[in-house]
Write a protein that holds these residues in place. Structure first.
Motif, PDB file in Angstrom:
ATOM      1  N   PHE A 198      -3.464 -22.335   0.807  1.00  0.00           N
ATOM      2  CA  PHE A 198      -2.082 -21.952   1.117  1.00  0.00           C
ATOM      3  C   PHE A 198      -2.028 -21.078   2.371  1.00  0.00           C
ATOM      4  O   PHE A 198      -1.163 -21.267   3.221  1.00  0.00           O
ATOM      5  N   HIS A 199      -2.956 -20.141   2.473  1.00  0.00           N
ATOM      6  CA  HIS A 199      -2.960 -19.233   3.628  1.00  0.00           C
ATOM      7  C   HIS A 199      -3.104 -20.033   4.925  1.00  0.00           C
ATOM      8  O   HIS A 199      -2.410 -19.777   5.916  1.00  0.00           O
ATOM      9  N   ASP A 200      -3.995 -21.020   4.904  1.00  0.00           N
ATOM     10  CA  ASP A 200      -4.216 -21.842   6.098  1.00  0.00           C
ATOM     11  C   ASP A 200      -3.014 -22.727   6.432  1.00  0.00           C
ATOM     12  O   ASP A 200      -2.907 -23.244   7.542  1.00  0.00           O
ATOM     13  N   ALA A 201      -2.109 -22.889   5.439  1.00  0.00           N
ATOM     14  CA  ALA A 201      -0.878 -23.657   5.706  1.00  0.00           C
ATOM     15  C   ALA A 201       0.242 -22.738   6.195  1.00  0.00           C
ATOM     16  O   ALA A 201       1.385 -23.166   6.321  1.00  0.00           O
ATOM     17  N   GLY A 202      -0.079 -21.451   6.462  1.00  0.00           N
ATOM     18  CA  GLY A 202       0.932 -20.516   6.970  1.00  0.00           C
ATOM     19  C   GLY A 202       1.794 -19.922   5.864  1.00  0.00           C
ATOM     20  O   GLY A 202       3.000 -19.727   6.031  1.00  0.00           O
ATOM     21  N   ILE A 203       1.158 -19.611   4.738  1.00  0.00           N
ATOM     22  CA  ILE A 203       1.895 -19.047   3.595  1.00  0.00           C
ATOM     23  C   ILE A 203       1.183 -17.767   3.147  1.00  0.00           C
ATOM     24  O   ILE A 203      -0.041 -17.750   3.010  1.00  0.00           O
ATOM     25  N   ASN A 204       1.947 -16.703   2.936  1.00  0.00           N
ATOM     26  CA  ASN A 204       1.342 -15.468   2.443  1.00  0.00           C
ATOM     27  C   ASN A 204       0.823 -15.634   1.026  1.00  0.00           C
ATOM     28  O   ASN A 204       1.469 -16.283   0.195  1.00  0.00           O
ATOM     29  N   VAL A 205      -0.320 -15.021   0.766  1.00  0.00           N
ATOM     30  CA  VAL A 205      -0.868 -15.005  -0.589  1.00  0.00           C
ATOM     31  C   VAL A 205      -1.167 -13.553  -0.956  1.00  0.00           C
ATOM     32  O   VAL A 205      -1.757 -12.817  -0.172  1.00  0.00           O
ATOM     33  N   THR A 206      -0.711 -13.159  -2.129  1.00  0.00           N
ATOM     34  CA  THR A 206      -1.010 -11.818  -2.638  1.00  0.00           C
ATOM     35  C   THR A 206      -2.149 -11.936  -3.638  1.00  0.00           C
ATOM     36  O   THR A 206      -2.011 -12.610  -4.666  1.00  0.00           O
ATOM     37  N   LEU A 207      -3.284 -11.310  -3.297  1.00  0.00           N
ATOM     38  CA  LEU A 207      -4.456 -11.376  -4.172  1.00  0.00           C
ATOM     39  C   LEU A 207      -4.372 -10.204  -5.146  1.00  0.00           C
ATOM     40  O   LEU A 207      -4.601  -9.055  -4.766  1.00  0.00           O
ATOM     41  N   LYS A 208      -4.023 -10.506  -6.384  1.00  0.00           N
ATOM     42  CA  LYS A 208      -3.792  -9.415  -7.345  1.00  0.00           C
ATOM     43  C   LYS A 208      -4.997  -9.216  -8.245  1.00  0.00           C
ATOM     44  O   LYS A 208      -5.520 -10.187  -8.796  1.00  0.00           O
ATOM     45  N   PRO A 209      -5.428  -7.965  -8.453  1.00  0.00           N
ATOM     46  CA  PRO A 209      -6.498  -7.754  -9.423  1.00  0.00           C
ATOM     47  C   PRO A 209      -5.980  -8.012 -10.840  1.00  0.00           C
ATOM     48  O   PRO A 209      -4.800  -7.805 -11.108  1.00  0.00           O
ATOM     49  N   GLN A 210      -6.859  -8.476 -11.699  1.00  0.00           N
ATOM     50  CA  GLN A 210      -6.467  -8.729 -13.083  1.00  0.00           C
ATOM     51  C   GLN A 210      -6.370  -7.398 -13.828  1.00  0.00           C
ATOM     52  O   GLN A 210      -7.211  -6.513 -13.644  1.00  0.00           O
ATOM     53  N   THR A 211      -5.344  -7.263 -14.670  1.00  0.00           N
ATOM     54  CA  THR A 211      -5.248  -6.056 -15.505  1.00  0.00           C
ATOM     55  C   THR A 211      -5.515  -6.425 -16.956  1.00  0.00           C
ATOM     56  O   THR A 211      -5.533  -7.610 -17.310  1.00  0.00           O
ATOM     57  N   ASN A 212      -5.719  -5.399 -17.795  1.00  0.00           N
ATOM     58  CA  ASN A 212      -5.942  -5.665 -19.214  1.00  0.00           C
ATOM     59  C   ASN A 212      -4.643  -6.148 -19.865  1.00  0.00           C
ATOM     60  O   ASN A 212      -3.594  -6.189 -19.222  1.00  0.00           O
ATOM     61  N   SER A 213      -4.700  -6.507 -21.184  1.00  0.00           N
ATOM     62  CA  SER A 213      -3.566  -7.215 -21.798  1.00  0.00           C
ATOM     63  C   SER A 213      -2.305  -6.362 -21.873  1.00  0.00           C
ATOM     64  O   SER A 213      -1.200  -6.894 -21.887  1.00  0.00           O
ATOM     65  N   ASN A 214      -2.430  -5.025 -21.929  1.00  0.00           N
ATOM     66  CA  ASN A 214      -1.183  -4.241 -21.909  1.00  0.00           C
ATOM     67  C   ASN A 214      -0.888  -3.699 -20.514  1.00  0.00           C
ATOM     68  O   ASN A 214      -0.075  -2.783 -20.343  1.00  0.00           O
ATOM     69  N   ALA A 215      -1.546  -4.280 -19.507  1.00  0.00           N
ATOM     70  CA  ALA A 215      -1.272  -3.989 -18.089  1.00  0.00           C
ATOM     71  C   ALA A 215      -1.367  -2.506 -17.755  1.00  0.00           C
ATOM     72  O   ALA A 215      -0.577  -1.982 -16.974  1.00  0.00           O
ATOM     73  N   THR A 216      -2.337  -1.816 -18.345  1.00  0.00           N
ATOM     74  CA  THR A 216      -2.469  -0.392 -18.030  1.00  0.00           C
ATOM     75  C   THR A 216      -3.675  -0.112 -17.133  1.00  0.00           C
ATOM     76  O   THR A 216      -3.733   0.914 -16.480  1.00  0.00           O
ATOM     77  N   LEU A 217      -4.656  -1.024 -17.108  1.00  0.00           N
ATOM     78  CA  LEU A 217      -5.863  -0.793 -16.318  1.00  0.00           C
ATOM     79  C   LEU A 217      -6.327  -2.088 -15.662  1.00  0.00           C
ATOM     80  O   LEU A 217      -6.133  -3.170 -16.218  1.00  0.00           O
ATOM     81  N   VAL A 218      -6.986  -1.941 -14.501  1.00  0.00           N
ATOM     82  CA  VAL A 218      -7.592  -3.100 -13.856  1.00  0.00           C
ATOM     83  C   VAL A 218      -8.920  -3.383 -14.559  1.00  0.00           C
ATOM     84  O   VAL A 218      -9.648  -2.449 -14.908  1.00  0.00           O
ATOM     85  N   VAL A 219      -9.229  -4.665 -14.791  1.00  0.00           N
ATOM     86  CA  VAL A 219     -10.506  -4.974 -15.452  1.00  0.00           C
ATOM     87  C   VAL A 219     -11.666  -4.489 -14.567  1.00  0.00           C
ATOM     88  O   VAL A 219     -11.519  -4.376 -13.344  1.00  0.00           O
ATOM     89  N   GLU A 220     -12.811  -4.212 -15.185  1.00  0.00           N
ATOM     90  CA  GLU A 220     -13.851  -3.482 -14.453  1.00  0.00           C
ATOM     91  C   GLU A 220     -14.921  -4.335 -13.794  1.00  0.00           C
ATOM     92  O   GLU A 220     -15.704  -3.837 -12.998  1.00  0.00           O
ATOM     93  N   ASN A 221     -14.990  -5.645 -14.143  1.00  0.00           N
ATOM     94  CA  ASN A 221     -16.168  -6.396 -13.727  1.00  0.00           C
ATOM     95  C   ASN A 221     -16.076  -7.094 -12.365  1.00  0.00           C
ATOM     96  O   ASN A 221     -16.617  -8.170 -12.182  1.00  0.00           O
ATOM     97  N   TYR A 222     -15.407  -6.481 -11.387  1.00  0.00           N
ATOM     98  CA  TYR A 222     -15.413  -7.044 -10.034  1.00  0.00           C
ATOM     99  C   TYR A 222     -16.692  -6.634  -9.311  1.00  0.00           C
ATOM    100  O   TYR A 222     -17.149  -5.502  -9.438  1.00  0.00           O
ATOM    101  N   THR A 223     -17.256  -7.574  -8.513  1.00  0.00           N
ATOM    102  CA  THR A 223     -18.406  -7.226  -7.675  1.00  0.00           C
ATOM    103  C   THR A 223     -17.892  -6.471  -6.443  1.00  0.00           C
ATOM    104  O   THR A 223     -16.686  -6.472  -6.164  1.00  0.00           O
ATOM    105  N   LYS A 224     -18.845  -5.884  -5.681  1.00  0.00           N
ATOM    106  CA  LYS A 224     -18.465  -5.144  -4.469  1.00  0.00           C
ATOM    107  C   LYS A 224     -17.735  -6.052  -3.484  1.00  0.00           C
ATOM    108  O   LYS A 224     -16.749  -5.674  -2.863  1.00  0.00           O
ATOM    109  N   GLU A 225     -18.265  -7.280  -3.309  1.00  0.00           N
ATOM    110  CA  GLU A 225     -17.680  -8.214  -2.354  1.00  0.00           C
ATOM    111  C   GLU A 225     -16.270  -8.628  -2.803  1.00  0.00           C
ATOM    112  O   GLU A 225     -15.346  -8.742  -1.987  1.00  0.00           O
TER     113      GLU A 225
END
Ligand code: SF4
Length: 371
Positions: A198-225
């Motif tokens: 989509f980005h390459d087609a000239g469309i903005n993309v919002t990359l959102k981190p995943q939150t837990n089921s009650n949307a209070t915290l971001v899940v923890e298992n993201y790598t550094k990259e």
């Protein structure tokens, strides 16, 4: 598409979040804007496997159109009492386009153009309606100053090509669009490839981190990259203006009653900062920092404002169905301001935050000050 556009030149990870003493969306800091975030109901035509059970419903659960219109008028009345006469209404669901009176609500919203200084409208949609519906949507909203859409990409139901074509059609009609992609750590590369399409087609993309089921915290298992991508990847661009320019068109939207840029600059905004940098931060020494959108806050865990002064409830509210509750914002633990059936009263001034985590971007963009 220039590959550099995938990365922000402005390194958001250099913002000293622990030194920040005030921040907010710039249109709220420097203009007389009142914000409403309105979840019209949970009714949705999709049944995505990952959707939270409380996020959707098969039951039509919308309030009558007349009640929505009456509530809208009352919001504007109370906001004007507090000297706010520019408005931003943001509709979501479930799927908001399924409300039978949705286009009538939008037409009513746009009908007092002569009275307002500025008026904008946003919706979060799965983009499932056909182009014919979007033609009616464009017509219903043509007298508003700015229209924007967050298009939620649901790969289980939607087709990439037709999703892209609908968005290009909207951009060609002067609608700002960004695609919401929840970057689930386990499928990060697959989702990122879709985002690139989509980005390459000239469309903005919002990359959102995943939150837990009650949307209070971001899940923890993201790598550094992965975190690096969430911090600085795919900055928002004015792709709609570029699309209009490509087809030799210019915006035909009405001009705001006053010069918004001049008002902002007179009130202290920095004219050299591009408008796409929608959020401004100030640190303890008074130094300013900027970010393209508040959706990035969670990637930096910048979402704890208990004890700060917050404008929500005074110059912004949320309406949430199916209970009809009217609150200062989604995350807030405060007693609700009222209910859509029985009425509500805005705060008479900003109040202190009493809530441990503020995770929705609708909440976090509202101006806040640390004491
Ligand atoms: S939780 Fe509510 S009161 Fe607290 S900062 Fe967020 S929006 Fe403001």
């Amino acid at each position: 598409m220039n590959k550099k556009l995938k990365w922000s030149n402005y390194d958001f990870s250099q913002i000293p979040f622990d030194q920040i003493v005030s921040f907010g969306q710039r249109s709220l800091l420097y203009q007389d804007l009142f914000c409403v975030s309105w979840l019209l109901g949970r009714f949705c035509n999709y049944k995505c496997s990952y959707c939270w059970t409380h996020g959707r419903s098969d039951q039509l659960d919308h309030r009558p159109t007349e009640l929505c219109i009456k509530t809208m008028d009352e919001i504007k009345r109370q906001a004007r009492e507090r000297n706010y006469n520019s408005f931003h209404f943001s509709f979501s669901g479930g799927e908001p386009t399924l409300h039978r009176g949705y286009l009538d609500i939008l037409k009513h919203y746009a009908s007092d153009l002569d009275r307002v200084n500025f008026q904008s409208c946003h919706m979060t949609t799965n983009l499932s309606p056909q182009l014919k519906w979007f033609e009616k949507y464009i017509d219903a909203t043509k007298s508003m100053h700015r229209i924007s859409i967050t298009a939620s990409w649901h790969r289980e139901y939607a087709d990439q090509e037709s999703f892209k074509e609908k968005i290009i059609f909207l951009q060609q009609h002067d609608v700002q669009v960004t695609i919401n992609m929840v970057m689930v750590p386990e499928s990060f590369n697959l989702i990122y490839d879709e985002a690139l399409f989509f980005h390459d087609a000239g469309i903005n993309v919002t990359l959102k981190p995943q939150t837990n089921s009650n949307a209070t915290l971001v899940v923890e298992n993201y790598t550094k990259e992965q975190l690096r991508v969430l911090h600085n990847g795919m900055p928002q661009r004015d792709f709609t203006a570029a699309r209009l320019k490509d087809s030799d068109q210019s915006s035909e939207r009405p001009k705001a009653k006053y010069d918004l840029r001049k008002m902002a600059i007179d009130r202290g905004d920095n004219d050299s900062i591009p408008q796409m940098m929608s959020v401004e931060f100030t640190d303890v020494r008074g130094k300013k920092y900027y970010m393209d959108q508040a959706e990035r806050f969670n990637a930096f865990n910048f979402n704890h404002f208990e004890g700060w002064e917050c404008d929500s409830g005074f110059r912004s509210i949320i309406i949430r169905e199916p209970c009809g509750s009217i609150k200062r914002s989604y995350s807030c633990h405060d007693t609700p301001l009222g209910n859509i059936e029985t009425g509500f009263k805005l705060f008479d001034a900003p109040r202190v935050c009493v809530t441990p985590t503020c995770v929705s971007s609708a909440d976090s963009k509202i101006p806040k000050k640390r004491f």
